[in-house]
Design a protein around this motif. Structure first.
Motif, PDB file in Angstrom:
ATOM      1  N   LEU A   1       0.831  -1.211   0.185  1.00 36.98           N
ATOM      2  CA  LEU A   1      -0.058   0.118   0.047  1.00 36.98           C
ATOM      3  C   LEU A   1       0.828   1.416   0.110  1.00 36.98           C
ATOM      4  O   LEU A   1       0.437   2.378  -0.897  1.00 36.98           O
ATOM      5  CB  LEU A   1      -1.033   0.006   1.274  1.00 36.98           C
ATOM      6  CG  LEU A   1      -2.438  -0.320   1.038  1.00 36.98           C
ATOM      7  CD1 LEU A   1      -3.213  -0.266   2.290  1.00 36.98           C
ATOM      8  CD2 LEU A   1      -2.908   0.086  -0.072  1.00 36.98           C
ATOM      9  N   ALA A   2       1.865   1.265   1.006  1.00 40.83           N
ATOM     10  CA  ALA A   2       2.836   2.638   0.735  1.00 40.83           C
ATOM     11  C   ALA A   2       3.311   2.960  -0.325  1.00 40.83           C
ATOM     12  O   ALA A   2       3.381   4.262  -0.911  1.00 40.83           O
ATOM     13  CB  ALA A   2       3.671   2.238   1.940  1.00 40.83           C
ATOM     14  N   ASP A   3       3.691   1.774  -1.324  1.00 38.16           N
ATOM     15  CA  ASP A   3       4.231   2.177  -2.549  1.00 38.16           C
ATOM     16  C   ASP A   3       3.218   2.663  -3.410  1.00 38.16           C
ATOM     17  O   ASP A   3       3.288   3.447  -4.416  1.00 38.16           O
ATOM     18  CB  ASP A   3       4.678   0.996  -3.184  1.00 38.16           C
ATOM     19  CG  ASP A   3       6.169   0.331  -2.448  1.00 38.16           C
ATOM     20  OD1 ASP A   3       6.694   1.318  -1.579  1.00 38.16           O
ATOM     21  OD2 ASP A   3       6.406  -0.780  -2.640  1.00 38.16           O
ATOM     22  N   GLU A   4       1.968   2.080  -3.346  1.00 41.60           N
ATOM     23  CA  GLU A   4       0.897   2.253  -4.320  1.00 41.60           C
ATOM     24  C   GLU A   4       0.485   3.722  -4.134  1.00 41.60           C
ATOM     25  O   GLU A   4      -0.119   4.446  -5.062  1.00 41.60           O
ATOM     26  CB  GLU A   4      -0.151   1.409  -4.389  1.00 41.60           C
ATOM     27  CG  GLU A   4       0.357   0.094  -4.830  1.00 41.60           C
ATOM     28  CD  GLU A   4      -0.501  -0.973  -4.968  1.00 41.60           C
ATOM     29  OE1 GLU A   4      -1.739  -0.643  -5.622  1.00 41.60           O
ATOM     30  OE2 GLU A   4      -0.481  -2.234  -4.717  1.00 41.60           O
ATOM     31  N   SER A   5       0.299   4.130  -2.854  1.00 37.60           N
ATOM     32  CA  SER A   5      -0.328   5.474  -2.451  1.00 37.60           C
ATOM     33  C   SER A   5       0.326   6.119  -1.181  1.00 37.60           C
ATOM     34  O   SER A   5      -0.073   5.521  -0.163  1.00 37.60           O
ATOM     35  CB  SER A   5      -1.705   4.947  -2.105  1.00 37.60           C
ATOM     36  OG  SER A   5      -2.362   6.162  -1.592  1.00 37.60           O
ATOM     37  N   PRO A   6       1.367   6.724  -1.375  1.00 39.30           N
ATOM     38  CA  PRO A   6       2.191   7.281  -0.404  1.00 39.30           C
ATOM     39  C   PRO A   6       1.286   8.115   0.751  1.00 39.30           C
ATOM     40  O   PRO A   6       1.873   8.315   1.688  1.00 39.30           O
ATOM     41  CB  PRO A   6       3.259   8.258  -1.117  1.00 39.30           C
ATOM     42  CG  PRO A   6       3.379   7.712  -2.489  1.00 39.30           C
ATOM     43  CD  PRO A   6       1.911   7.181  -2.882  1.00 39.30           C
ATOM     44  N   ASP A   7       0.277   8.742   0.221  1.00 39.62           N
ATOM     45  CA  ASP A   7      -0.575   9.700   1.212  1.00 39.62           C
ATOM     46  C   ASP A   7      -1.457   8.565   2.167  1.00 39.62           C
ATOM     47  O   ASP A   7      -2.152   9.060   2.798  1.00 39.62           O
ATOM     48  CB  ASP A   7      -1.048  10.506   0.577  1.00 39.62           C
ATOM     49  CG  ASP A   7      -2.584  10.156  -0.193  1.00 39.62           C
ATOM     50  OD1 ASP A   7      -2.655   8.735  -0.477  1.00 39.62           O
ATOM     51  OD2 ASP A   7      -3.197  11.048  -0.828  1.00 39.62           O
ATOM     52  N   GLY A   8      -1.529   7.342   1.827  1.00 35.67           N
ATOM     53  CA  GLY A   8      -2.055   6.461   2.736  1.00 35.67           C
ATOM     54  C   GLY A   8      -3.585   6.308   2.198  1.00 35.67           C
ATOM     55  O   GLY A   8      -4.345   5.722   2.864  1.00 35.67           O
ATOM     56  N   SER A   9      -3.782   6.796   1.160  1.00 40.83           N
ATOM     57  CA  SER A   9      -5.448   6.853   0.804  1.00 40.83           C
ATOM     58  C   SER A   9      -5.559   5.455  -0.204  1.00 40.83           C
ATOM     59  O   SER A   9      -4.626   5.234  -0.566  1.00 40.83           O
ATOM     60  CB  SER A   9      -6.087   8.396   0.155  1.00 40.83           C
ATOM     61  OG  SER A   9      -5.273   8.337  -1.316  1.00 40.83           O
ATOM     62  N   CYS A  10      -6.852   5.273  -0.410  1.00 41.15           N
ATOM     63  CA  CYS A  10      -7.095   4.130  -1.329  1.00 41.15           C
ATOM     64  C   CYS A  10      -6.587   4.307  -2.651  1.00 41.15           C
ATOM     65  O   CYS A  10      -7.048   5.506  -3.278  1.00 41.15           O
ATOM     66  CB  CYS A  10      -8.707   3.565  -1.336  1.00 41.15           C
ATOM     67  SG  CYS A  10      -8.918   2.593  -2.564  1.00 41.15           S
ATOM     68  N   PRO A  11      -5.816   3.429  -3.564  1.00 39.69           N
ATOM     69  CA  PRO A  11      -5.369   3.594  -4.666  1.00 39.69           C
ATOM     70  C   PRO A  11      -6.440   3.533  -5.813  1.00 39.69           C
ATOM     71  O   PRO A  11      -6.352   4.095  -6.833  1.00 39.69           O
ATOM     72  CB  PRO A  11      -4.202   2.509  -4.955  1.00 39.69           C
ATOM     73  CG  PRO A  11      -4.044   2.181  -3.577  1.00 39.69           C
ATOM     74  CD  PRO A  11      -5.186   2.154  -2.761  1.00 39.69           C
ATOM     75  N   SER A  12      -7.514   3.076  -5.457  1.00 44.16           N
ATOM     76  CA  SER A  12      -8.827   3.002  -6.399  1.00 44.16           C
ATOM     77  C   SER A  12      -9.802   4.311  -6.381  1.00 44.16           C
ATOM     78  O   SER A  12     -10.148   4.344  -7.217  1.00 44.16           O
ATOM     79  CB  SER A  12      -9.572   1.602  -6.151  1.00 44.16           C
ATOM     80  OG  SER A  12      -8.846   0.388  -6.728  1.00 44.16           O
ATOM     81  N   CYS A  13     -10.021   4.726  -5.090  1.00 48.42           N
ATOM     82  CA  CYS A  13     -10.723   5.893  -4.889  1.00 48.42           C
ATOM     83  C   CYS A  13      -9.983   6.951  -4.232  1.00 48.42           C
ATOM     84  O   CYS A  13     -10.415   7.125  -2.896  1.00 48.42           O
ATOM     85  CB  CYS A  13     -12.000   5.328  -4.183  1.00 48.42           C
ATOM     86  SG  CYS A  13     -11.958   4.559  -2.811  1.00 48.42           S
ATOM     87  N   PRO A  14      -8.897   7.563  -4.804  1.00 51.06           N
ATOM     88  CA  PRO A  14      -7.930   8.423  -3.917  1.00 51.06           C
ATOM     89  C   PRO A  14      -8.747   9.559  -2.951  1.00 51.06           C
ATOM     90  O   PRO A  14      -9.826  10.010  -3.679  1.00 51.06           O
ATOM     91  CB  PRO A  14      -7.226   9.047  -5.016  1.00 51.06           C
ATOM     92  CG  PRO A  14      -7.304   7.978  -6.313  1.00 51.06           C
ATOM     93  CD  PRO A  14      -8.609   7.445  -6.107  1.00 51.06           C
ATOM     94  N   GLY A  15      -8.267   9.634  -2.224  1.00 49.56           N
ATOM     95  CA  GLY A  15      -9.071  10.794  -1.370  1.00 49.56           C
ATOM     96  C   GLY A  15      -9.614  10.135  -0.094  1.00 49.56           C
ATOM     97  O   GLY A  15      -9.707  10.750   1.028  1.00 49.56           O
ATOM     98  N   THR A  16     -10.170   8.945  -0.247  1.00 51.73           N
ATOM     99  CA  THR A  16     -10.540   8.307   0.834  1.00 51.73           C
ATOM    100  C   THR A  16      -9.729   7.298   1.591  1.00 51.73           C
ATOM    101  O   THR A  16      -8.853   6.976   0.932  1.00 51.73           O
ATOM    102  CB  THR A  16     -11.809   7.327   0.462  1.00 51.73           C
ATOM    103  OG1 THR A  16     -11.003   6.139  -0.328  1.00 51.73           O
ATOM    104  CG2 THR A  16     -13.069   7.876  -0.393  1.00 51.73           C
TER     105      THR A  16
END
Ligand code: ATP
Length: 454
Positions: free
Chosen positions: A113-128
């Motif tokens: 997860l950390a690699d896919e989305s460094p801000d910790g949000s969901c890679p499929s629905c960014p922001g959440t």
């Protein structure tokens, strides 16, 4: 991670989209069953992909088996007795941590997860934000064997080829009269129900492995571990992969499997960062001991000089054909300005290129075709040759450059007069006039000069 290695951006000239598109356009790799919309992370290797894959396997087999006295081959069943997977620990512990997005329910590997989305949000629905707590997800793909579709027929597609070597250890050792140290090598398909599949053929659910289990005296295992790390890295150089794209990375103690006293990955500087190409592990005597305990059979080696039974230790270099394939395309990809145009060229080693020489008559007509066909017949007896007389010569050169063909042989109208043809070198684009009688030697000479370790 600060491991003292270069952390600069990858020097690869292509990104994954460029390579995926070239692979499809030129007949290397197609999305599987594309007429039905494809199938997640499944790929079909096209005519050139098949040749390239065969070359990878052949080079590996040559280096690991043919050129050695101490390694022999094996082809074990893909679907074998489920007891193998119980003993090996895969049924209970071949798990990845799975989390689910609380919003869109997409599933991910927690450790990715950390690699896919460094801000910790969901890679499929960014922001959440927000995921379920990790669950252990078993990666073995299973099937039912036999005519009765109940659990009694449950069996597994092997997730690695290695266990075939362990369960056949005694049979291979005794039939081949092998003495320690010796290895058993295998190439074949493996299957893993990966949670996330991405980066083209880097991570798929069906893939091919090339593994070798090297059995040695326990006291020699550290030395053999070092030996195989060097030997395997050298092999990648020998098939033309640039040394600046590769590194060895030793696993941190907390990364190691409980039975391993050392594991080193050969990593590639992919466009998205460093990633594993091959793992070399010092597995101790874990596997043979497990299978001996579970099967009740003795899996030891009798040392006549010492007059004792020994459980050998094992060094395992484990590589993936598809990842090597991807690495070769990325590493070989180059673009260069030629006048106003940009030339795309795959600078593959002749050991690996799917076609070594292309025969290109200047045009398709009654005069040139028979001579060009004769030239083709002479060359195909010695090299991987391809005949192409469709479209303009410029477009044909372009196509051969893009598929990595080292040499193009042009048959033109002068050939009718002087019995000579032109050899064009892929890398320098230099052209050389050669008599047909000396063509085989000239091609050999050129191909040798282009086979350089990098
Ligand atoms: P990763 O950490 O990338 O999942 P791994 O450490 O689980 O890989 P190994 O079990 O050591 O991989 O397998 C040996 C080799 O098999 C890997 O280095 C890789 O080249 C290849 N391989 C493993 N899993 C896959 C996959 N899902 N798709 C393609 N190749 C794979």
């Amino acid at each position: 991670m600060d491991d003292g290695f270069d952390q600069s951006p990858s020097m690869m000239k292509a990104d994954i989209e460029t390579i995926t598109s070239l692979a499809k356009r030129r007949g290397f790799v197609f999305p599987s069953a594309e007429i039905y919309g494809g199938f997640a992370a499944a790929y079909d290797y096209g005519p050139l992909g098949v040749e390239l894959k065969r070359n990878i396997r052949e080079q590996w087999w040559k280096s690991m088996v043919d050129e050695r006295d101490d390694v022999v081959g094996l082809e074990a069943a893909i679907i074998s007795n489920p007891a193998v997977w119980k003993a090996a620990g895969h049924l209970d512990a071949f798990n990845d941590p799975l989390v689910e997005c609380l919003d869109c329910q997409a599933r991910f590997r927690e450790d990715h997860l950390a690699d896919e989305s460094p801000d910790g949000s969901c890679p499929s629905c960014p922001g959440t934000q927000g995921f379920t707590t990790p669950k252990q997800f078993n990666m073995m793909l299973s099937t039912i064997v036999g005519p009765v579709s109940d659990e009694s027929g449950r069996a597994y597609m092997r997730p690695e080829t290695a266990q075939g070597m362990f369960v056949n250890f005694s049979q291979v050792q005794s039939t081949m009269r092998k003495r320690l140290p010796f290895g058993i090598a295998q190439i074949g398909k493996s299957f893993r129900n990966e949670i996330t599949v991405k980066q083209f053929i880097f991570r798929t659910r069906e893939f091919e492995q090339m593994e070798m289990e090297f059995f040695c005296y326990p006291e020699d295992s550290d030395e053999w571990y070092e030996y195989w790390k060097t030997k395997r890295l050298d092999w990648y150089h020998s098939i033309g992969i640039r040394s600046e794209h590769l590194r060895l990375r030793a696993h941190d103690p907390e990364e190691l499997s409980h039975y391993s006293s050392g594991t080193t990955d050969i990593e590639v500087h992919f466009p998205w960062g460093w990633g594993e190409l091959e793992g070399i592990a010092n597995r101790g005597n874990y596997d043979l001991t497990q299978h001996a305990d579970h099967s009740g059979q003795k899996l030891t080696y009798f040392d006549q000089d010492r007059n004792e039974h020994i459980v050998p230790h094992v060094i395992e270099p484990a590589a993936g054909v598809d990842r090597i394939f991807l690495t070769l395309l990325l590493d070989a990809y180059d673009e260069e300005k030629v006048g106003e145009d940009t030339r795309t060229v795959l600078r593959l080693s002749p050991k690996i290129a799917p076609v070594n020489v292309a025969v290109l008559p200047l045009s398709r007509n009654e005069k040139l075709t028979p001579t060009a066909r004769n030239v083709m017949d002479v060359l195909r007896s010695q090299f991987k040759a391809q005949y192409d007389d469709a479209q303009s010569i410029g477009r044909r050169y372009r196509r051969q450059d893009e598929i990595g063909t080292p040499l193009c042989i042009t048959v033109d109208f002068e050939t009718m007069e002087d019995d000579a043809v032109t050899i064009r070198n892929r890398d320098t684009m230099a052209q050389e006039r050669v008599p047909i009688s000396g063509l085989i030697d000239a091609c050999k000479h050129n191909l040798e000069a282009m086979t350089v370790e990098k």
